[in-house]
Design an enzyme around this catalytic site. Structure first.
Site: not given
Ligand code: AKB
Length: 317
Positions: A8, A11-12, A35, A143, A147, A173
């Site tokens: 990755g 990415g950011q 990718i 998400y 995690k 971030i």
């Molecule tokens: C998001 O906003 O999805 C991410 C995070 C805080 O994991 N920046």
């Protein structure tokens, strides 16, 4: 000598992490894994090796690990919170099936692995102020679910197979290099672009919504410092709370107005982003990271704002 693969890498976080790792370990020792369709550009491309690495393809990861004799993998492949809600199966496939692939290759080839977790791993029932290191984690977003699973699976590979897995729970971030895409905390990056372009900012997150945020240099330093930490000091592994600042939209707006007095912000709250933000902590307690591997961030809201405005003004000139 460390030979590192960043999955990755365009990415950011990946784009800046790869460059920082190259600075510290030597350009030729850090492979930028990307990718197809997201090829490295410019300095990222020119400064060191790169390879196509699709995290959902274990054989592809293994081939690159063997070719470059990789001993540490930074696995940054993931969908961010908002986009993961619209593609939950894909979020799982990349985040968890992909992680299995990385961990299996790491087990076979003795690689250390860093796979970030997030403030998104917490949920409504988590204590929201100074969220402890070890607490309730019952998120309702895909998400967040991926995690929490990342943390558990990474600990599982450490406890069962001795794979050296380590991780942090990243806050939002903020960076002036590669923009984020599809996150709940993206507003805290977008607001600086509006300020520098002389535009009014329409904030998708409501006034009074506090979330932890972090400037990219601290995030990079945190990830690398944890991977270099003395393992005998680590009580925790996956994943450490790390924190440097917590603010709501009013506070970041005021911090910008000190330098751009004409800057204006209005609100148009996005219901999905707001629901996700409401479920996340207002602030994290990062005592364990400070005690176990000397985590100590350099930037606060004001120093970050000065740097962001300066760098973005130069970039957008
Ligand atoms: C998001 O906003 O999805 C991410 C995070 C805080 O994991 N920046």
């Amino acid at each position: 000598m460390k030979h590192i693969l960043v999955i990755g890498a365009t990415g950011q976080i990946g784009s800046e992490l790869t460059m920082e790792l190259r600075k510290r370990y030597g350009n030729s020792n850090v492979v930028a894994g990307y990718i197809s369709g997201a090829e490295p550009q410019g300095e990222l491309k020119e400064s060191g090796p790169s390879a196509i690495v699709d995290v959902t393809n274990g054989a592809m990861i293994e081939a690159v690990v063997k070719e470059y004799q990789i001993d540490a993998i930074y696995n940054l492949a993931a969908l961010l919170s908002v986009v993961a809600e619209s593609k939950p199966m894909l979020a799982w496939k990349i985040g968890i099936d992909g992680l299995w692939n990385v961990l299996e290759v790491a087990r076979e080839h003795q690689c250390a692995v860093f796979t970030p977790s997030s403030i998104g791993s917490f949920g409504e029932s988590t204590p929201h102020v100074q969220t402890p290191q070890d607490t309730i984690q019952r998120p309702r977003t895909m998400y967040g679910i991926s995690k929490v699973t990342t943390e558990l699976l990474s600990d599982y590979y450490y406890n069962k197979y001795g794979v050296d897995t380590r991780s942090v729970r990243f806050p939002g971030i903020i960076s002036n290099v590669t923009p984020p895409g599809g996150g709940t905390t993206d507003y805290a990056v977008d607001i600086y672009y509006s300020a520098v372009k002389g535009e009014k900012f329409v904030c998708p997150i409501a006034k009074g919504t506090f979330m932890d945020m972090m400037y990219m240099p601290d995030a990079l330093n945190g990830a690398i410092s944890l991977m270099e930490a003395d393992p005998s000091r680590l009580v925790h592994r996956n994943a450490f709370n790390i924190a440097s600042m917590s603010f709501d939209p009013e506070m970041i707006c005021k911090a910008i107005q000190i330098h751009v007095p004409s800057f204006e912000m209005t609100y148009e709250v996005d219901p999905l982003k707001q629901r996700i933000a409401n479920s996340w902590p207002d602030s994290l307690d990062d005592t364990c990271a400070r005690e176990e591997w000397d985590w100590n961030p350099a930037f606060n809201l004001n120093t970050m704002t000065v740097d962001m405005l300066e760098k973005l003004s130069a970039k957008l000139k």
